[in-house]
Scaffold this active site. Structure first.
Site, PDB file in Angstrom:
ATOM      1  N   LYS A   1      33.982  37.361  40.322  1.00  0.00           N
ATOM      2  CA  LYS A   1      35.270  37.320  41.017  1.00  0.00           C
ATOM      3  C   LYS A   1      35.075  37.432  42.524  1.00  0.00           C
ATOM      4  O   LYS A   1      35.744  36.729  43.296  1.00  0.00           O
ATOM      5  CB  LYS A   1      36.173  38.445  40.515  1.00  0.00           C
ATOM      6  CG  LYS A   1      37.559  38.449  41.153  1.00  0.00           C
ATOM      7  CD  LYS A   1      38.473  39.475  40.507  1.00  0.00           C
ATOM      8  CE  LYS A   1      39.867  39.420  41.116  1.00  0.00           C
ATOM      9  NZ  LYS A   1      40.802  40.369  40.438  1.00  0.00           N
TER      10      LYS A   1
ATOM     11  N   PRO B   1      50.438  32.121  42.829  1.00  0.00           N
ATOM     12  CA  PRO B   1      49.559  32.133  44.009  1.00  0.00           C
ATOM     13  C   PRO B   1      48.420  33.132  43.838  1.00  0.00           C
ATOM     14  O   PRO B   1      48.613  34.207  43.257  1.00  0.00           O
ATOM     15  CB  PRO B   1      50.501  32.575  45.139  1.00  0.00           C
ATOM     16  CG  PRO B   1      51.877  32.336  44.644  1.00  0.00           C
ATOM     17  CD  PRO B   1      51.833  32.468  43.161  1.00  0.00           C
ATOM     18  N   ASP B   2      47.260  32.778  44.308  1.00  0.00           N
ATOM     19  CA  ASP B   2      46.096  33.671  44.277  1.00  0.00           C
ATOM     20  C   ASP B   2      46.082  34.436  45.600  1.00  0.00           C
ATOM     21  O   ASP B   2      45.553  33.965  46.611  1.00  0.00           O
ATOM     22  CB  ASP B   2      44.808  32.863  44.102  1.00  0.00           C
ATOM     23  CG  ASP B   2      43.600  33.735  43.840  1.00  0.00           C
ATOM     24  OD1 ASP B   2      43.580  34.882  44.360  1.00  0.00           O
ATOM     25  OD2 ASP B   2      42.681  33.288  43.142  1.00  0.00           O
TER      26      ASP B   2
ATOM     27  N   LYS C   1      36.498  34.529  44.925  1.00  0.00           N
ATOM     28  CA  LYS C   1      37.634  34.812  45.807  1.00  0.00           C
ATOM     29  C   LYS C   1      37.247  34.856  47.279  1.00  0.00           C
ATOM     30  O   LYS C   1      38.092  34.710  48.160  1.00  0.00           O
ATOM     31  CB  LYS C   1      38.266  36.157  45.433  1.00  0.00           C
ATOM     32  CG  LYS C   1      38.682  36.275  43.969  1.00  0.00           C
ATOM     33  CD  LYS C   1      39.881  35.428  43.639  1.00  0.00           C
ATOM     34  CE  LYS C   1      40.351  35.702  42.213  1.00  0.00           C
ATOM     35  NZ  LYS C   1      41.546  34.923  41.856  1.00  0.00           N
TER      36      LYS C   1
ATOM     37  N   ASP D   1      49.019  36.367  36.611  1.00  0.00           N
ATOM     38  CA  ASP D   1      48.336  35.101  36.897  1.00  0.00           C
ATOM     39  C   ASP D   1      49.258  33.907  36.697  1.00  0.00           C
ATOM     40  O   ASP D   1      49.056  32.853  37.323  1.00  0.00           O
ATOM     41  CB  ASP D   1      47.109  34.952  35.996  1.00  0.00           C
ATOM     42  CG  ASP D   1      46.037  35.980  36.321  1.00  0.00           C
ATOM     43  OD1 ASP D   1      45.807  36.224  37.522  1.00  0.00           O
ATOM     44  OD2 ASP D   1      45.448  36.544  35.391  1.00  0.00           O
TER      45      ASP D   1
ATOM     46  N   LYS E   1      69.856  32.888  28.705  1.00  0.00           N
ATOM     47  CA  LYS E   1      68.946  33.494  27.729  1.00  0.00           C
ATOM     48  C   LYS E   1      68.474  32.441  26.727  1.00  0.00           C
ATOM     49  O   LYS E   1      69.289  31.697  26.158  1.00  0.00           O
ATOM     50  CB  LYS E   1      69.652  34.639  26.996  1.00  0.00           C
ATOM     51  CG  LYS E   1      68.766  35.312  25.958  1.00  0.00           C
ATOM     52  CD  LYS E   1      69.509  36.412  25.226  1.00  0.00           C
ATOM     53  CE  LYS E   1      68.627  37.013  24.139  1.00  0.00           C
ATOM     54  NZ  LYS E   1      69.350  38.049  23.357  1.00  0.00           N
TER      55      LYS E   1
ATOM     56  N   PHE F   1      40.548  44.137  43.674  1.00  0.00           N
ATOM     57  CA  PHE F   1      40.393  44.964  42.479  1.00  0.00           C
ATOM     58  C   PHE F   1      40.283  44.053  41.265  1.00  0.00           C
ATOM     59  O   PHE F   1      40.898  42.975  41.220  1.00  0.00           O
ATOM     60  CB  PHE F   1      41.572  45.913  42.313  1.00  0.00           C
ATOM     61  CG  PHE F   1      41.369  47.243  42.978  1.00  0.00           C
ATOM     62  CD1 PHE F   1      41.303  48.415  42.246  1.00  0.00           C
ATOM     63  CD2 PHE F   1      41.216  47.321  44.354  1.00  0.00           C
ATOM     64  CE1 PHE F   1      41.089  49.640  42.866  1.00  0.00           C
ATOM     65  CE2 PHE F   1      41.018  48.528  44.991  1.00  0.00           C
ATOM     66  CZ  PHE F   1      40.957  49.694  44.233  1.00  0.00           C
TER      67      PHE F   1
ATOM     68  N   ASN G   1      52.775  43.468  33.105  1.00  0.00           N
ATOM     69  CA  ASN G   1      51.572  44.125  32.605  1.00  0.00           C
ATOM     70  C   ASN G   1      51.757  45.633  32.710  1.00  0.00           C
ATOM     71  O   ASN G   1      52.801  46.111  33.153  1.00  0.00           O
ATOM     72  CB  ASN G   1      50.327  43.646  33.367  1.00  0.00           C
ATOM     73  CG  ASN G   1      50.437  43.901  34.856  1.00  0.00           C
ATOM     74  OD1 ASN G   1      50.568  45.052  35.294  1.00  0.00           O
ATOM     75  ND2 ASN G   1      50.391  42.842  35.654  1.00  0.00           N
TER      76      ASN G   1
END
Length: 405
Positions: free
Chosen positions: A348, A315-316, A352, A289, A298, A334, A221
């Site tokens: 969230k 994993p969270d 969490k 995620d 490849k 965050f 990201n």
């Protein structure tokens, strides 16, 4: 920028012509500019051009008898409010990092006691070369603000990061410097630590994670890690013992911070678990995620790729820390959202099990940018902070954490 004095060092690169427009913009914003033009820079712009635009004498030689008699390079290096190196070539940054002083520009840079902002411009391969990466990290560790170059087509015909940002973007970086300086009035001076968090251990995560697909591809990201690194530095400045678990980013480690480098979400989860127990955990990282089952070779366009790319949930880390046996007294998560920011953050936090969620809208250029507008979601409600430099967001959050602990 009214009344601010800029010492502009113009390096030798094709992008030197943009310094002319930068001078005009600085003066239009109320600042004054005095220019130093390197020998290489004179191949691209002339002293007369810079003098006409700045309405100031342009300095080119360390051994100018008139200049040394009337002013001297020491005074020139210290009379400005900010030294801007633009363009900062690979050669010039290498000399800055090594402390070389073999001409007027490099002598001024090593003699100055004022902040320095460098705006790199070079070929994409020069920018990504290990020596340049090392020099940029060294400069940032020494306190130099190095602006990230733009990505795009170059005069040499190649494409990639290394282009000098456009003058309005450079002016914005200069203005941010002065804005941060004014906000810093309430921050302890550099190198002076307070004891607000003395004896506390705080774990901070920062940056993205990279999830391998095959030996040459990965899921990632746009997180730059800047906000997390700023928070780690602000907490250390308040006396905390900080463990910073960092994804793959090219940022200097803040002073007084222990850094653990990781690449994947699973590696980050393991590093956080090993860092506990802690008094607080600040989960700033933009953790992927999902991951795929990594292919040993490849992947080819033969129809096998879709099956290999089946996503597996990572994993969270935030939920794991919030529910762990070694749960810190304060867990801060965050949330980077592109829509319904506060609603998603409230949900969230409940999902969490953390104490606070710091939410921000990343639908624009926040990721990789220098500023942030955040919403602090707690059991008591929502507190919104107007757009601020990321260092100021970090300072405010660190003070709030100190109050909570």
């Amino acid at each position: 920028m009214m009344g601010q004095r800029i010492l502009l060092i113009v390096g030798g690169g094709i992008a030197a012509y943009k310094s002319c427009e930068l001078i005009r913009l600085i003066r239009k914003s109320g600042g004054t500019v005095r220019c130093v033009l390197t020998e290489a820079g004179q191949h691209f712009v002339t002293p007369m051009t810079l003098a006409a635009l700045s309405e100031q004498q342009v300095h080119t030689s360390l051994f100018d008898l008139k200049d040394e008699t009337e002013m001297g390079h020491i005074q020139l290096s210290r009379e400005a409010d900010l030294v801007v190196v633009c363009p900062a070539t690979a050669d010039l940054m290498a000399k800055m990092a090594a402390g070389i002083a073999d001409d007027l520009a490099t002598t001024l840079l090593i003699a100055t006691d004022k902040p320095v902002l460098a705006v790199p411009a070079m070929n994409v391969r020069m920018w990504s070369h290990a020596a340049t990466v090392r020099n940029v990290a060294r400069l940032r560790a020494d306190g130099v603000t190095v602006v990230e170059p733009d990505e795009g087509p170059m005069a040499c015909g190649e494409y990639g990061p290394g282009r000098l940002p456009e003058p309005p973007a450079i002016l914005a970086a200069i203005e941010r410097h002065f804005a941060e300086r004014s906000h810093a009035a309430a921050v302890p001076p550099t190198g002076i630590r307070t004891s607000a968090l003395a004896g506390r251990h705080i774990v901070v995560t920062a940056g993205p994670t990279h999830e391998p697909i095959d030996p040459v591809r990965y899921i990632a990201n746009r997180s730059s890690g800047k906000q997390g690194f700023a928070i780690a530095g602000a907490l250390a400045a308040l006396g905390a013992r900080v463990t910073l678990v960092a994804g793959p980013v090219q940022l200097a480690t803040p002073g007084g911070v222990r850094r653990v480098d990781v690449e994947t979400a699973r590696e980050m989860a393991d590093a956080v678990a090993h860092a506990l127990p802690a008094d607080a955990a600040v989960m700033v990282a933009a953790v992927a995620d999902w991951r795929t089952a990594e292919a040993p070779q490849k992947l080819k366009k033969d129809g096998s790729a879709p099956a290999a790319l089946a996503l597996v949930e990572n994993p969270d880390i935030l939920a794991t820390v919030s529910q762990s046996r070694d749960r810190p007294r304060l867990v801060v998560g965050f949330a980077a959202e592109t829509n319904d920011v506060i609603d998603h953050a409230v949900a969230k936090r409940a999902r969490k099990g953390c104490d606070w969620i710091v939410a921000n809208d990343v639908s624009g250029d926040v990721m990789g940018g220098e500023a942030n507008r955040v919403h602090i979601v707690t059991a008591s409600g929502v507190e919104s902070w107007d757009e601020l430099p990321k260092d100021e967001v970090a300072r405010r959050l660190a003070m709030r954490i100190a109050d909570a602990l």
